[in-house]
Design an enzyme around this catalytic site. Structure first.
Site, PDB file in Angstrom:
ATOM      1  CB  SER A  14       9.377  -4.306  -2.730  1.00  0.00           C
ATOM      2  OG  SER A  14       8.878  -3.244  -3.530  1.00  0.00           O
TER       3      SER A  14
ATOM      4  CE  LYS B 168       5.664   2.191  -4.636  1.00  0.00           C
ATOM      5  NZ  LYS B 168       5.430   0.795  -4.211  1.00  0.00           N
TER       6      LYS B 168
ATOM      7  CB  SER C  19       1.746  -1.254  -4.299  1.00  0.00           C
ATOM      8  OG  SER C  19       2.453  -0.070  -4.605  1.00  0.00           O
TER       9      SER C  19
ATOM     10  CB  SER D 174       5.372  -2.305  -4.958  1.00  0.00           C
ATOM     11  OG  SER D 174       6.424  -1.614  -5.604  1.00  0.00           O
TER      12      SER D 174
END
Length: 264
Positions: free
Chosen positions: A73, A130, A219, A75
């Site tokens: 993704s 992350k 996100s 994010s």
């Protein structure tokens, strides 16, 4: 459907190992006694004995050294792009037993700004990636799209106006800024038309971490689903070893300029 490759690999090792052991102890001596050539052994035994050492090596490498991971993704844009293939350093923070993921000893400590891969706390069968914003005991605030850690503002500098897009082709305007996060200068995306709720004085519990994406308004991170437990951490993102752009034409599928990029 999410496949647990580690568990599949573990079962493959057990099955091929048991078959190989049975062959070595019982079946191979009978073949030699009956003068049966080695190339006449049953195919399942041949494959098991051939693949067992390879499976063990792969299992040990991805369990204790480096594990490949694909960015699914956006994010962490613009730091990491959809289609980036990265290596995750499995020993950066300690050694964990494979399958049960129990840490047997620590090596290093997670630092502010580290990009980590971890098992999603809401659904541990899914891996997330992350940036670490808060360590245990930190006080986190996010006000008017600006981060504050323990009362210290993380400065942001405008870089450019650009666009972001989703996997379905939808695109929108974003602002790219450089954030100075405890000396780690990295780019972030902000979407002017999106206004996330402010966070004020969130205290990170012991054994937990607060993680966010660099694509701040696109996100799903600790702002929405909570903290990352230490036992869920897989490792530290280290390098981009391959990158594919699914939207590009055939001649430009590979992003050559991203290969070998150190992640920070």
């Amino acid at each position: 459907m999410n496949f647990n490759f580690e568990l599949i690999l573990f079962y493959a090792i057990i099955i091929s190992g048991v078959i190989s052991l049975i062959d070595i102890i019982f079946l191979a001596p009978k073949r030699r006694k009956n003068n049966i050539p080695a190339d006449k052994m049953p195919i399942i035994i041949d494959y098991s004995r051939s693949f067992f050492p390879v499976l063990v090596i792969v299992f040990l490498l991805r369990s204790f050294l480096y594990e490949p991971f694909r960015i699914p993704s956006g994010s962490l844009k613009p730091t990491l792009q959809v289609g980036d293939f990265i290596l995750v350093n499995k020993f950066a923070y300690g050694v964990r037993l494979p399958v049960i993921h129990k840490k047997i000893f620590s090596v290093g400590e997670i630092q502010h700004g580290d990009i980590i891969v971890f098992r999603y706390p809401v659904d541990p069968s899914v891996d997330f990636i992350k940036r670490v914003i808060g360590l245990p005991g930190d006080k986190i605030s996010y006000i008017d799209k600006v981060l504050y850690v323990n009362g210290k503002k993380m400065p942001q500098t405008f870089e450019k106006n650009t666009t972001d897009h989703a996997l379905d082709g939808e695109s929108w305007d974003v602002v790219q800024k450089q954030e100075d996060f405890f000396g780690i200068k990295h780019a972030i995306f902000q979407t002017p038309t999106r206004s996330p709720e402010d966070l004020k004085d969130i205290i990170v519990p012991p054994g937990m971490y607060f993680a966010m994406g660099d694509n701040r308004d696109d996100s799903a991170d600790s702002r929405y689903w909570g903290f990352v437990p230490d036992e869920n951490i897989i490792g530290k993102a280290s390098v981009v070893w391959m990158s594919f752009d699914a939207d590009a034409d055939l001649l430009h599928k590979i992003r050559w300029d991203r290969m070998g990029s150190i992640i920070h």
